[in-house]
Scaffold this motif. Structure first.
Motif, mmCIF file in Angstrom:
data_model
loop_
_atom_site.group_PDB
_atom_site.id
_atom_site.type_symbol
_atom_site.label_atom_id
_atom_site.label_comp_id
_atom_site.label_asym_id
_atom_site.label_seq_id
_atom_site.Cartn_x
_atom_site.Cartn_y
_atom_site.Cartn_z
ATOM 1 N N THR A 34 42.029 -91.036 -47.123
ATOM 2 C CA THR A 34 41.024 -92.069 -46.861
ATOM 3 C C THR A 34 40.954 -92.979 -48.084
ATOM 4 O OG1 THR A 34 39.236 -90.607 -47.621
ATOM 5 C CG2 THR A 34 39.767 -90.561 -45.265
ATOM 6 N N ASP A 35 39.854 -93.681 -48.285
ATOM 7 C CA ASP A 35 39.771 -94.697 -49.333
ATOM 8 C C ASP A 35 40.056 -94.132 -50.725
ATOM 9 O OD1 ASP A 35 39.121 -96.532 -47.415
ATOM 10 O OD2 ASP A 35 36.961 -96.457 -47.802
ATOM 11 N N LYS A 36 40.881 -94.865 -51.471
ATOM 12 C CA LYS A 36 41.236 -94.470 -52.837
ATOM 13 C C LYS A 36 40.038 -94.628 -53.765
ATOM 14 C CE LYS A 36 43.635 -97.220 -55.542
ATOM 15 N NZ LYS A 36 44.720 -97.988 -56.184
ATOM 16 N N PRO A 37 39.796 -93.674 -54.659
ATOM 17 C CA PRO A 37 38.720 -93.846 -55.636
ATOM 18 C C PRO A 37 39.039 -94.991 -56.596
ATOM 19 C CG PRO A 37 40.046 -91.930 -56.188
ATOM 20 C CD PRO A 37 40.501 -92.399 -54.830
ATOM 21 N N ALA A 38 38.013 -95.644 -57.082
ATOM 22 C CA ALA A 38 38.186 -96.772 -58.002
ATOM 23 C C ALA A 38 38.125 -96.282 -59.443
ATOM 24 C CB ALA A 38 37.104 -97.818 -57.748
ATOM 25 N N PHE A 39 39.197 -96.495 -60.191
ATOM 26 C CA PHE A 39 39.229 -96.141 -61.606
ATOM 27 C C PHE A 39 40.375 -96.897 -62.265
ATOM 28 C CE2 PHE A 39 42.095 -93.187 -59.556
ATOM 29 C CZ PHE A 39 43.149 -93.064 -60.431
ATOM 30 N N THR A 40 40.370 -96.935 -63.576
ATOM 31 C CA THR A 40 41.438 -97.588 -64.318
ATOM 32 C C THR A 40 42.542 -96.591 -64.612
ATOM 33 O OG1 THR A 40 39.861 -99.091 -65.372
ATOM 34 C CG2 THR A 40 42.014 -98.847 -66.425
ATOM 35 N N PRO A 41 43.759 -96.804 -64.115
ATOM 36 C CA PRO A 41 44.859 -95.863 -64.351
ATOM 37 C C PRO A 41 45.151 -95.703 -65.840
ATOM 38 C CG PRO A 41 45.425 -97.425 -62.619
ATOM 39 C CD PRO A 41 44.166 -97.934 -63.256
ATOM 40 N N LYS A 42 45.362 -94.455 -66.254
ATOM 41 C CA LYS A 42 45.678 -94.181 -67.650
ATOM 42 C C LYS A 42 47.044 -93.523 -67.818
ATOM 43 C CE LYS A 42 40.842 -93.801 -69.082
ATOM 44 N NZ LYS A 42 39.799 -92.952 -69.728
ATOM 45 N N THR A 43 47.648 -93.099 -66.707
ATOM 46 C CA THR A 43 48.972 -92.488 -66.749
ATOM 47 C C THR A 43 49.816 -93.051 -65.611
ATOM 48 O OG1 THR A 43 48.412 -90.657 -65.268
ATOM 49 C CG2 THR A 43 47.958 -90.339 -67.624
ATOM 50 N N ARG A 44 51.119 -92.781 -65.657
ATOM 51 C CA ARG A 44 51.983 -93.215 -64.547
ATOM 52 C C ARG A 44 51.545 -92.565 -63.250
ATOM 53 N NH1 ARG A 44 56.666 -95.279 -62.554
ATOM 54 N NH2 ARG A 44 57.741 -94.043 -60.967
ATOM 55 N N GLU A 45 51.196 -91.276 -63.310
ATOM 56 C CA GLU A 45 50.782 -90.603 -62.086
ATOM 57 C C GLU A 45 49.559 -91.279 -61.473
ATOM 58 O OE1 GLU A 45 50.360 -86.097 -60.392
ATOM 59 O OE2 GLU A 45 49.294 -86.542 -62.251
ATOM 60 N N ASP A 46 48.659 -91.753 -62.307
ATOM 61 C CA ASP A 46 47.485 -92.462 -61.791
ATOM 62 C C ASP A 46 47.893 -93.657 -60.926
ATOM 63 O OD1 ASP A 46 45.815 -90.722 -63.131
ATOM 64 O OD2 ASP A 46 45.336 -92.124 -64.751
ATOM 65 N N ALA A 76 45.733 -93.456 -51.991
ATOM 66 C CA ALA A 76 44.577 -93.113 -51.158
ATOM 67 C C ALA A 76 43.972 -91.847 -51.744
ATOM 68 C CB ALA A 76 44.990 -92.896 -49.704
ATOM 69 N N ARG A 77 42.874 -91.416 -51.207
ATOM 70 C CA ARG A 77 42.233 -90.203 -51.720
ATOM 71 C C ARG A 77 43.172 -89.000 -51.548
ATOM 72 N NH1 ARG A 77 36.856 -89.749 -52.671
ATOM 73 N NH2 ARG A 77 36.566 -91.700 -51.500
ATOM 74 N N GLU A 124 56.005 -97.066 -30.955
ATOM 75 C CA GLU A 124 57.412 -97.362 -31.211
ATOM 76 C C GLU A 124 57.783 -97.072 -32.656
ATOM 77 O OE1 GLU A 124 59.954 -98.217 -29.182
ATOM 78 O OE2 GLU A 124 58.508 -97.729 -27.607
ATOM 79 N N GLY A 125 56.890 -97.392 -33.580
ATOM 80 C CA GLY A 125 57.121 -97.089 -34.984
ATOM 81 C C GLY A 125 56.475 -95.772 -35.343
ATOM 82 N N VAL A 126 55.738 -95.739 -36.452
ATOM 83 C CA VAL A 126 55.022 -94.541 -36.879
ATOM 84 C C VAL A 126 53.559 -94.895 -37.114
ATOM 85 C CG1 VAL A 126 54.811 -92.745 -38.639
ATOM 86 C CG2 VAL A 126 57.073 -93.567 -37.976
ATOM 87 N N SER A 127 52.664 -94.112 -36.551
ATOM 88 C CA SER A 127 51.228 -94.299 -36.770
ATOM 89 C C SER A 127 50.620 -92.997 -37.259
ATOM 90 C CB SER A 127 50.521 -94.736 -35.478
ATOM 91 O OG SER A 127 50.930 -96.025 -35.086
ATOM 92 N N TYR A 128 49.608 -93.135 -38.109
ATOM 93 C CA TYR A 128 48.922 -91.964 -38.672
ATOM 94 C C TYR A 128 47.422 -92.158 -38.576
ATOM 95 C CZ TYR A 128 46.872 -88.884 -42.169
ATOM 96 O OH TYR A 128 46.074 -87.972 -42.816
ATOM 97 N N VAL A 129 46.728 -91.139 -38.121
ATOM 98 C CA VAL A 129 45.265 -91.121 -38.064
ATOM 99 C C VAL A 129 44.800 -89.876 -38.814
ATOM 100 C CG1 VAL A 129 43.272 -90.838 -36.549
ATOM 101 C CG2 VAL A 129 45.103 -92.406 -35.904
ATOM 102 N N PRO A 130 43.997 -90.019 -39.884
ATOM 103 C CA PRO A 130 43.589 -88.850 -40.667
ATOM 104 C C PRO A 130 42.728 -87.849 -39.907
ATOM 105 C CG PRO A 130 43.288 -90.875 -41.932
ATOM 106 C CD PRO A 130 43.575 -91.284 -40.523
ATOM 107 N N ALA A 131 41.829 -88.354 -39.048
ATOM 108 C CA ALA A 131 40.906 -87.479 -38.333
ATOM 109 C C ALA A 131 40.792 -87.950 -36.888
ATOM 110 C CB ALA A 131 39.537 -87.481 -39.008
ATOM 111 N N GLU A 132 41.111 -87.069 -35.947
ATOM 112 C CA GLU A 132 41.131 -87.397 -34.530
ATOM 113 C C GLU A 132 40.085 -86.551 -33.793
ATOM 114 O OE1 GLU A 132 41.232 -88.566 -31.132
ATOM 115 O OE2 GLU A 132 42.855 -89.546 -32.246
#
Length: 212
Positions: free
Chosen positions: A162-174, A179-180, A38-46
């Protein structure tokens, strides 16, 4: 809102039509083996899509030998809500007509915000494969006819969304990385913004309900 065709000259900065692919099995798998929520669903790999011969063909021809994933984005939607971008093109293909709401990364302002008035809508006919360039801002498809919904292939380099990498953001874009390989600009009205995503869109949350 004016709805352009992907065959219009206006689409050239955003992407291109891909030709020469046998999509019969892909159409059948998308239509028969993936849901229509009914809404929107997303699956990265099917798995039902990735077992098809077109998986290797897209990897070799469209991505030049890079590993890819074949997923889907299905459902019902008429709103913009967010825009995202990747460092690579995204390939879409639908079993029924659908609409893409697109912007350009180069039109993000010096304030880090994208004005939704710059958004353009493009109709992608059923059975046509389209490449959306890495520099094109995009998000969930919209249905081309009220209540019809959409079932859309989403092909991307392996690991995207998929899972976002773990790091400390240093810019706005960061701070936009949610997600990855996924940088997201949310509208303040969206569920994503309410869930903590950075508000990167200004202006009206585009809704094409009155135009379809």
């Amino acid at each position: 809102m004016k709805i352009y065709s992907i065959y219009d000259e206006a689409f050239r900065p955003y992407g291109k039509v891909l030709e020469g692919y046998d999509t019969a099995a892909l159409t059948a798998a998308l239509e028969n083996e993936t849901p229509l929520p009914e809404g929107v669903s997303y699956v990265p790999a099917e798995p039902a899509l990735e077992k098809l011969p077109i998986m290797a063909e897209l990897s070799d021809r469209a991505y030049g030998g890079m590993p890819v994933q074949l997923g889907w984005c299905n459902g019902h939607n008429t709103k913009l809500n967010c825009l995202e971008y990747h460092r690579d093109s995204e390939i879409n293909f639908g079993t029924r007509d659908f609409i893409l709401l697109l912007g350009l990364e180069g039109e993000i302002g010096a304030d880090g915000l994208f004005d939704t008035a710059l958004t353009k809508a493009f109709l992608v006919p059923a059975g046509v494969m389209v490449e959306v360039y890495a520099t094109a801002l995009h998000y969930a498809p919209c249905e081309a006819k009220q209540g019809q919904g959409f079932k859309v292939l989403v092909a991307l380099p392996r690991g995207t969304n998929t899972d976002k990498p773990a790091f400390t953001p240093k810019t706005r874009e960061d701070t936009l990385l949610t997600a990855r390989n996924k940088w997201l600009l949310a509208h303040e009205e969206s569920d994503e913004a309410k869930g903590g995503a950075v508000v990167g869109l200004k202006g009206v949350n585009v809704d094409i309900a009155a135009d379809i």
